[in-house]
Design a protein around this motif. Structure first.
Motif, PDB file in Angstrom:
ATOM      1  N   LEU A 146      78.455  -0.578  -6.951  1.00 32.69           N
ATOM      2  CA  LEU A 146      77.606   0.443  -7.564  1.00 32.69           C
ATOM      3  C   LEU A 146      77.593   1.715  -6.717  1.00 32.69           C
ATOM      4  O   LEU A 146      77.553   2.819  -7.260  1.00 32.69           O
ATOM      5  CB  LEU A 146      76.186  -0.087  -7.740  1.00 32.69           C
ATOM      6  CG  LEU A 146      76.022  -1.210  -8.769  1.00 32.69           C
ATOM      7  CD1 LEU A 146      74.587  -1.714  -8.789  1.00 32.69           C
ATOM      8  CD2 LEU A 146      76.425  -0.725 -10.172  1.00 32.69           C
ATOM      9  N   ARG A 147      77.617   1.574  -5.390  1.00 35.34           N
ATOM     10  CA  ARG A 147      77.685   2.753  -4.532  1.00 35.34           C
ATOM     11  C   ARG A 147      78.998   3.501  -4.744  1.00 35.34           C
ATOM     12  O   ARG A 147      79.011   4.741  -4.797  1.00 35.34           O
ATOM     13  CB  ARG A 147      77.544   2.338  -3.068  1.00 35.34           C
ATOM     14  CG  ARG A 147      77.772   3.453  -2.067  1.00 35.34           C
ATOM     15  CD  ARG A 147      76.783   4.603  -2.262  1.00 35.34           C
ATOM     16  NE  ARG A 147      75.562   4.375  -1.533  1.00 35.34           N
ATOM     17  CZ  ARG A 147      74.560   5.262  -1.471  1.00 35.34           C
ATOM     18  NH1 ARG A 147      74.659   6.412  -2.112  1.00 35.34           N
ATOM     19  NH2 ARG A 147      73.459   5.003  -0.817  1.00 35.34           N
ATOM     20  N   ALA A 148      80.096   2.770  -4.914  1.00 30.61           N
ATOM     21  CA  ALA A 148      81.387   3.418  -5.138  1.00 30.61           C
ATOM     22  C   ALA A 148      81.384   4.190  -6.449  1.00 30.61           C
ATOM     23  O   ALA A 148      81.900   5.319  -6.529  1.00 30.61           O
ATOM     24  CB  ALA A 148      82.504   2.375  -5.130  1.00 30.61           C
ATOM     25  N   ALA A 169      82.576  18.536  -9.608  1.00 35.85           N
ATOM     26  CA  ALA A 169      83.764  19.232 -10.110  1.00 35.85           C
ATOM     27  C   ALA A 169      83.449  20.079 -11.342  1.00 35.85           C
ATOM     28  O   ALA A 169      84.180  21.031 -11.650  1.00 35.85           O
ATOM     29  CB  ALA A 169      84.864  18.224 -10.437  1.00 35.85           C
ATOM     30  N   LEU A 170      82.354  19.761 -12.042  1.00 34.25           N
ATOM     31  CA  LEU A 170      81.964  20.559 -13.202  1.00 34.25           C
ATOM     32  C   LEU A 170      81.557  21.973 -12.797  1.00 34.25           C
ATOM     33  O   LEU A 170      81.524  22.869 -13.648  1.00 34.25           O
ATOM     34  CB  LEU A 170      80.808  19.885 -13.938  1.00 34.25           C
ATOM     35  CG  LEU A 170      81.091  18.533 -14.596  1.00 34.25           C
ATOM     36  CD1 LEU A 170      79.825  18.000 -15.258  1.00 34.25           C
ATOM     37  CD2 LEU A 170      82.216  18.637 -15.611  1.00 34.25           C
ATOM     38  N   ARG A 202      77.400  21.533 -15.570  1.00 34.00           N
ATOM     39  CA  ARG A 202      76.694  20.447 -14.901  1.00 34.00           C
ATOM     40  C   ARG A 202      75.292  20.268 -15.473  1.00 34.00           C
ATOM     41  O   ARG A 202      74.820  19.132 -15.635  1.00 34.00           O
ATOM     42  CB  ARG A 202      76.618  20.742 -13.410  1.00 34.00           C
ATOM     43  CG  ARG A 202      76.203  19.542 -12.567  1.00 34.00           C
ATOM     44  CD  ARG A 202      76.486  19.815 -11.113  1.00 34.00           C
ATOM     45  NE  ARG A 202      76.161  18.688 -10.274  1.00 34.00           N
ATOM     46  CZ  ARG A 202      76.394  18.632  -8.967  1.00 34.00           C
ATOM     47  NH1 ARG A 202      76.976  19.660  -8.376  1.00 34.00           N
ATOM     48  NH2 ARG A 202      76.069  17.574  -8.266  1.00 34.00           N
ATOM     49  N   MET A 203      74.629  21.368 -15.774  1.00 35.17           N
ATOM     50  CA  MET A 203      73.315  21.268 -16.400  1.00 35.17           C
ATOM     51  C   MET A 203      73.417  20.611 -17.770  1.00 35.17           C
ATOM     52  O   MET A 203      72.567  19.804 -18.150  1.00 35.17           O
ATOM     53  CB  MET A 203      72.689  22.655 -16.521  1.00 35.17           C
ATOM     54  CG  MET A 203      72.301  23.294 -15.189  1.00 35.17           C
ATOM     55  SD  MET A 203      71.037  22.338 -14.288  1.00 35.17           S
ATOM     56  CE  MET A 203      69.664  22.459 -15.453  1.00 35.17           C
ATOM     57  N   ARG A 204      74.463  20.939 -18.489  1.00 39.66           N
ATOM     58  CA  ARG A 204      74.671  20.333 -19.817  1.00 39.66           C
ATOM     59  C   ARG A 204      74.886  18.830 -19.682  1.00 39.66           C
ATOM     60  O   ARG A 204      74.361  18.037 -20.479  1.00 39.66           O
ATOM     61  CB  ARG A 204      75.882  20.982 -20.489  1.00 39.66           C
ATOM     62  CG  ARG A 204      76.258  20.392 -21.841  1.00 39.66           C
ATOM     63  CD  ARG A 204      75.149  20.532 -22.842  1.00 39.66           C
ATOM     64  NE  ARG A 204      75.538  20.030 -24.158  1.00 39.66           N
ATOM     65  CZ  ARG A 204      74.680  19.683 -25.102  1.00 39.66           C
ATOM     66  NH1 ARG A 204      73.370  19.775 -24.885  1.00 39.66           N
ATOM     67  NH2 ARG A 204      75.119  19.250 -26.270  1.00 39.66           N
ATOM     68  N   CYS A 205      75.625  18.415 -18.668  1.00 37.83           N
ATOM     69  CA  CYS A 205      75.854  16.981 -18.426  1.00 37.83           C
ATOM     70  C   CYS A 205      74.536  16.282 -18.139  1.00 37.83           C
ATOM     71  O   CYS A 205      74.279  15.177 -18.654  1.00 37.83           O
ATOM     72  CB  CYS A 205      76.832  16.811 -17.273  1.00 37.83           C
ATOM     73  SG  CYS A 205      77.260  15.095 -16.912  1.00 37.83           S
ATOM     74  N   LEU A 236      80.925   9.328  -9.583  1.00 40.93           N
ATOM     75  CA  LEU A 236      80.183  10.162 -10.533  1.00 40.93           C
ATOM     76  C   LEU A 236      79.704  11.451  -9.870  1.00 40.93           C
ATOM     77  O   LEU A 236      79.760  12.532 -10.475  1.00 40.93           O
ATOM     78  CB  LEU A 236      78.999   9.378 -11.095  1.00 40.93           C
ATOM     79  CG  LEU A 236      79.353   8.247 -12.074  1.00 40.93           C
ATOM     80  CD1 LEU A 236      78.119   7.412 -12.379  1.00 40.93           C
ATOM     81  CD2 LEU A 236      79.925   8.817 -13.364  1.00 40.93           C
ATOM     82  N   ASP A 237      79.230  11.345  -8.637  1.00 39.12           N
ATOM     83  CA  ASP A 237      78.778  12.547  -7.926  1.00 39.12           C
ATOM     84  C   ASP A 237      79.924  13.539  -7.760  1.00 39.12           C
ATOM     85  O   ASP A 237      79.741  14.756  -7.935  1.00 39.12           O
ATOM     86  CB  ASP A 237      78.212  12.172  -6.553  1.00 39.12           C
ATOM     87  CG  ASP A 237      76.862  11.487  -6.646  1.00 39.12           C
ATOM     88  OD1 ASP A 237      76.223  11.558  -7.719  1.00 39.12           O
ATOM     89  OD2 ASP A 237      76.439  10.869  -5.639  1.00 39.12           O
ATOM     90  N   ALA A 238      81.091  13.033  -7.421  1.00 40.43           N
ATOM     91  CA  ALA A 238      82.249  13.907  -7.241  1.00 40.43           C
ATOM     92  C   ALA A 238      82.662  14.541  -8.561  1.00 40.43           C
ATOM     93  O   ALA A 238      83.007  15.734  -8.617  1.00 40.43           O
ATOM     94  CB  ALA A 238      83.416  13.116  -6.644  1.00 40.43           C
TER      95      ALA A 238
END
Length: 280
Positions: free
Chosen positions: A173-175, A186-187, A261-264, A180-182
């Motif tokens: 889950l950490r991976a 990128a957005l 990113r805000m839209r995501c 997801l953070d990366a």
């Protein structure tokens, strides 16, 4: 015979400060806030302090040593109020200072016990995460808890701690969290908000959130969260905590997120909202 000594009728600010055990700068501040009346000035334009002024300065020094605030000193010198009223205000002020000192001592003890900035957060959060091994929490995790506690209070941060407990104990889950953070970062590189990748990433984040929640339930952390609400009601009810609404926090906490990113984030919130509505 003893030498004849004639005490001065008035003294300059430096001599007044030296005798009272304070500084000229402090005395000037007392004048500015109305705690000490402005004395008359001599022919050279400098302030001259008489007996009454010195007595007032000595009382101010004594009250400062007792930990009495400048505002409460003014109240003590206010002759329009009864002595009991002034003493009552001073007692309330000292009680508040004692409570602050107790909180500060508790925070210091937590900080020493934990050995990292986590100890500066509330005891609800610190106790919740105390069993994790050193290094299990990342600096970004602590930053997130810090912001959550500011917005939602100790209880909100303690509940959020369940996520970090799961991330620290489930490498898979950490991976996925890191991936997801990366991808979300990128957005910010000029991606259009209507790009299909935005919606796809929101769906992935939603799926990951469900997996986190399942892990929280499997570990019994959701039951622990229910107990936190009971602890909060029993131990923290009535404690003044300066918090703000989530909407207000968004307008004050600077996040340099792109429109994509805000839209995501908005799409993810919508998916979570519909999922919660279906479960209720």
């Amino acid at each position: 015979m003893y030498p004849s000594v004639t005490p001065p009728r008035q003294v300059k600010i430096g001599d007044a400060a030296a005798f009272a055990g304070t500084t000229p700068r402090a005395i000037r501040h007392y004048h500015q806030i109305g705690l000490l009346p402005e004395p008359e000035r001599g022919g050279d334009g400098r302030r001259r302090y008489g007996y009454d002024d010195m007595i007032r300065l000595l009382w101010i020094r004594k009250m400062a040593e007792a930990g009495i605030s400048l505002d409460d000193m003014r109240a003590a010198f206010d002759e329009t109020r009864g002595i009991e009223e002034n003493l009552g205000r001073l007692e309330e002020s000292l009680a508040a200072r004692e409570a602050d000192i107790r909180r500060q001592r508790a925070a210091l003890q937590r900080l020493r016990a934990v050995g990292n900035p986590l100890g500066l957060l509330s005891d609800l959060v610190t106790d919740r995460l105390s069993h994790l091994p050193p290094g299990a929490l990342r600096p970004s995790d602590l930053e997130s808890l810090l912001v959550t506690e500011r917005v939602f209070g100790p209880l909100g941060a303690a509940v959020q701690a369940s996520v970090f407990i799961v991330l620290a104990t489930h490498p898979d889950l950490r991976a996925e969290e890191d991936r997801l953070d990366a991808a979300e970062a990128a957005l910010d590189d000029g991606v259009d908000p209507d790009d299909p990748r935005v919606e796809e990433l929101a769906a992935r984040r939603f799926t990951h959130h469900k997996a986190l929640h399942q892990a929280i339930e499997a570990a019994g952390l959701d039951t622990a969260e229910e107990k936190l609400f009971e602890i909060y009601d029993a131990d923290l009810q009535g404690e003044e905590t300066i918090q703000m609404s989530a909407v207000e926090a968004v307008t004050k906490m600077p996040y340099d997120f792109s429109p994509a990113r805000m839209r995501c984030m908005e799409l993810t919130a919508q998916l979570l909202g519909r999922h919660d509505s279906a479960d209720s």
